[in-house]
Design a protein around this motif. Structure first.
Motif, PDB file in Angstrom:
ATOM      1  N   GLY A  12       0.788  -1.231   0.000  1.00  0.00           N
ATOM      2  CA  GLY A  12       0.000   0.000   0.000  1.00  0.00           C
ATOM      3  C   GLY A  12       0.819   1.279   0.000  1.00  0.00           C
ATOM      4  N   LEU A  13       2.115   1.140  -0.298  1.00  0.00           N
ATOM      5  CA  LEU A  13       2.981   2.324  -0.337  1.00  0.00           C
ATOM      6  C   LEU A  13       3.266   2.729  -1.780  1.00  0.00           C
ATOM      7  N   GLN A  14       3.735   3.946  -1.967  1.00  0.00           N
ATOM      8  CA  GLN A  14       4.153   4.427  -3.282  1.00  0.00           C
ATOM      9  C   GLN A  14       5.479   3.777  -3.696  1.00  0.00           C
ATOM     10  N   ALA A  60       1.468   4.893 -11.993  1.00  0.00           N
ATOM     11  CA  ALA A  60       1.372   6.261 -11.481  1.00  0.00           C
ATOM     12  C   ALA A  60       1.852   7.322 -12.477  1.00  0.00           C
ATOM     13  N   PHE A  73       0.159  11.328 -16.386  1.00  0.00           N
ATOM     14  CA  PHE A  73       0.976  12.533 -16.532  1.00  0.00           C
ATOM     15  C   PHE A  73       1.654  12.560 -17.911  1.00  0.00           C
ATOM     16  N   ARG A  92      -8.114   1.974 -14.913  1.00  0.00           N
ATOM     17  CA  ARG A  92      -8.045   3.167 -14.082  1.00  0.00           C
ATOM     18  C   ARG A  92      -7.462   4.344 -14.850  1.00  0.00           C
ATOM     19  N   ASN A 146      -9.356   7.807 -15.562  1.00  0.00           N
ATOM     20  CA  ASN A 146      -8.799   9.092 -15.128  1.00  0.00           C
ATOM     21  C   ASN A 146      -8.642  10.070 -16.295  1.00  0.00           C
ATOM     22  N   ASP A 167       0.066  10.209  -0.627  1.00  0.00           N
ATOM     23  CA  ASP A 167      -0.444   8.907  -0.218  1.00  0.00           C
ATOM     24  C   ASP A 167      -1.831   8.673  -0.809  1.00  0.00           C
ATOM     25  N   PRO A 168      -1.879   8.324  -2.096  1.00  0.00           N
ATOM     26  CA  PRO A 168      -3.189   8.071  -2.712  1.00  0.00           C
ATOM     27  C   PRO A 168      -3.848   6.841  -2.095  1.00  0.00           C
ATOM     28  N   GLU A 210      -5.181   4.456  -3.556  1.00  0.00           N
ATOM     29  CA  GLU A 210      -4.658   3.294  -4.273  1.00  0.00           C
ATOM     30  C   GLU A 210      -3.248   3.716  -4.719  1.00  0.00           C
ATOM     31  N   PRO A 211      -2.218   2.955  -4.324  1.00  0.00           N
ATOM     32  CA  PRO A 211      -0.858   3.444  -4.485  1.00  0.00           C
ATOM     33  C   PRO A 211      -0.451   3.806  -5.917  1.00  0.00           C
ATOM     34  N   ARG A 212      -1.005   3.111  -6.906  1.00  0.00           N
ATOM     35  CA  ARG A 212      -0.601   3.443  -8.274  1.00  0.00           C
ATOM     36  C   ARG A 212      -1.414   4.591  -8.847  1.00  0.00           C
ATOM     37  N   ASP A 213      -2.372   5.117  -8.078  1.00  0.00           N
ATOM     38  CA  ASP A 213      -3.281   6.125  -8.626  1.00  0.00           C
ATOM     39  C   ASP A 213      -2.957   7.524  -8.127  1.00  0.00           C
ATOM     40  N   LEU A 214      -1.729   7.957  -8.404  1.00  0.00           N
ATOM     41  CA  LEU A 214      -1.289   9.291  -8.000  1.00  0.00           C
ATOM     42  C   LEU A 214      -2.121  10.365  -8.694  1.00  0.00           C
ATOM     43  N   GLY A 237      -5.166  10.072  -9.852  1.00  0.00           N
ATOM     44  CA  GLY A 237      -6.522  10.058  -9.306  1.00  0.00           C
ATOM     45  C   GLY A 237      -6.647  10.871  -8.024  1.00  0.00           C
ATOM     46  N   MET A 238      -5.552  10.928  -7.276  1.00  0.00           N
ATOM     47  CA  MET A 238      -5.556  11.731  -6.053  1.00  0.00           C
ATOM     48  C   MET A 238      -5.766  13.207  -6.394  1.00  0.00           C
TER      49      MET A 238
END
Lengths: 354, 354
Positions: A89-91, A147, A151, A177, A181, B332-333, B335-339, B341-342
């Motif tokens: 659950g971390l980046q 992630a 971008f 996802r 997005n 800290d999104p 969901e970790p891969r969804d930066l 989305g945050m």
């Protein structure tokens, strides 16, 4: 000397401050303006102190420090890369950075850089593609939908007009996802079931996968003439994304050769394999794309000057803003040589308060 | 993995927090406990990643990054050295540092280190003297009465029982202030009118001057047999404090030779001049003082492991404390891969608040 009036205070851009700045600006405008700062700094590349980033490798990842200076400002970024972090659950990547005044050595700004790194990486990729992709490019394959993916998509849209995306990830949930997005941003999006399918009809191929090992996302037969490859995920010793044969067919463009030869795709090639530095293409010293059939590769690993530009940009944007935080980070005794006396006075103050 | 429950948060020890911690602990106890952490880490020297600090030099000073890791924790310090800063009311040295979890790459603590650096430098000097000065040493000459001086005096008092001080500074005001600050700590203090007078009868000579050039604070005729020299101020290329002849008569002890040969007093000697590493004296592998008449020199420049120890110490001291600050430093999104989305969710939140 531009030191704040309260000598103990360092302005601090928190994650929330950064999100609010990006939202208020709009992601696309933010990327375009940030790219302007990065391009400006690439144009004066020779005025910077440059060293490969300072890496501390461990079993599951790496922690890096990335310093640079133009003689007036000094900047550095702390960044980690831990692909397995997502399991807990971390980046994968977190980052923060500091911009300082060279004349006094005093920090001028502390900023979150997890979000900012994602933005500057995408902006730099789009700058490279602006000089290296075919002018009529409109379609991008985006392999690895983690992630960094949204971008990248938005940077290519806002800087190059790329509006057709072909998404692929080994995790279909990631692709779904990413697609969700990006829906509101006016792309024509195709979800693909393989990397092979994703690269069909693509003018630009972006690879942004996260595994920490040598992978072969792109093989030679997948790369047609005229394609620009934006290789983002291979950025660490032992972490590459494409077959060596792809590299041998491409003209390769890099940020800072001493770093890229260790960390980039070209770690697979001999140390004297010819590469062109991106800054020289931007200044016009070297040629970018020279023919319609040429295969170009931007072997992106991320360099300290891009973070320096990003810190400069956000500092200019938040300058004078009262909405960011102020950190009591620097000891500031009444008399500069009396650091110990500051402790004694604090002691007296605390004693009198009892 | 020891990552905080709130993944975006990094505990932050501000200058005020650090002052309060030192005052609550008492400076002398703080120095003794900190010295314990430093000695522990010197005993396991070989388990650390070690590189010379990464310096960015400019006309008036230097900005340095000092990273190290023991494989479980990673630490780095940002520190500047700008001797002219005092002219404009700024500190010569300011510093901050970060301790991180190697397994995840996540920062665990951000701390001011201007005060902490002064304390760890003094603690390390006293550790060296404990192994190198004559056992009956009671008198110390303290040449250079700036920000580091009181910390040196108290470290030597609390670790070695040094209770007689002979102070000298080219600025009599600095000496007066140092004397005033130390009055309550039970020293017998002599104010001297020259470095020559200060070293008379001294068992230990500490030099802690700040000019950024090669100075000759100590000449050969000033150094009698049996003296231990604690050279603190010569810590930068082109910045030394003693005549080369002093070095040639002394047995020299250093922290990390690849760094000290560039930055320390021994930059005046050939690159293969014999030196002993302090950690080897502490483990008993190498001999410290071998005779009553020997001249020993600790050529202190400050090494990353000392900062790592200091960060470990303050982290243990503030662990669980609610009085320190919490910084929103790490994205800290949900969901970790969804930066990305945050950012979208922040945008929606801000829009709904309007």
């Amino acid at each position: 000397m531009s030191v704040p009036a309260n000598l103990n205070i360092v302005p601090f851009i928190s994650v929330e401050n950064m999100m609010d700045l990006v939202v208020a600006t709009g992601v696309e405008r933010f990327l375009v303006e940030l790219a302007g700062y990065i391009e400006d700094d690439f144009r004066r590349w020779e005025s910077f102190d440059k060293i490969p980033r300072v890496a501390s490798h461990s079993r599951d990842g790496v922690i890096e420090l990335m310093p640079t200076s133009d003689g007036t400002l000094y900047g550095f970024k702390y960044v980690n890369g831990h692909p397995k972090n997502t399991n807990s659950g971390l980046q994968t990547v977190t980052a923060f950075g500091v911009l300082s005044d060279v004349e006094s050595g005093y920090p001028l700004l502390l900023s979150e850089m997890t979000i900012l790194t994602a933005l500057r990486t995408a902006a730099t990729s789009a700058i490279a593609a602006k000089y290296l992709a075919r002018k009529e490019a409109r379609t991008m394959a985006l392999i690895g939908n983690g992630a960094q993916s949204e971008f990248q998509a938005l940077a290519f849209k806002s800087l190059l007009g790329i509006d057709r995306l072909r998404l692929y990830d080994i995790d279909p949930g990631a692709t779904a996802r990413c697609r969700r997005n990006l829906e509101r941003f006016g792309f024509d999006i195709e979800t693909c079931i393989s990397a092979e399918q994703a690269v069909e009809t693509a003018d630009i191929i972006t690879t942004a996968t996260a595994d920490k090992h040598n992978a072969t996302i792109l093989t030679d037969n997948m790369i047609g003439p005229g394609v620009h490859i934006n290789g983002v995920g291979g950025d660490c010793p032992g972490k590459t994304e494409m077959h060596r044969d792809v590299l041998l067919r491409a003209d390769i463009f890099v940020e800072f050769p001493p770093q890229t030869r260790v960390e980039g795709e070209i770690q697979q090639l001999s140390f004297d394999h010819p590469v062109t530095e991106l800054w020289q293409v931007i200044t016009g010293e070297k040629m970018g794309r020279s023919s319609e059939k040429q295969i170009t590769l931007f072997d992106s690993v991320g360099f300290a000057i891009e973070d320096f530009s990003a810190l400069r940009y956000v500092r200019d944007r938040v300058s004078g803003s009262t909405s960011i935080n102020q950190l009591d980070l620097l000891a500031d005794p009444d008399e500069p040589r009396d650091l110990f006396g500051m402790l004694l006075r604090r002691q007296a103050l605390l004693a009198s308060a009892c």
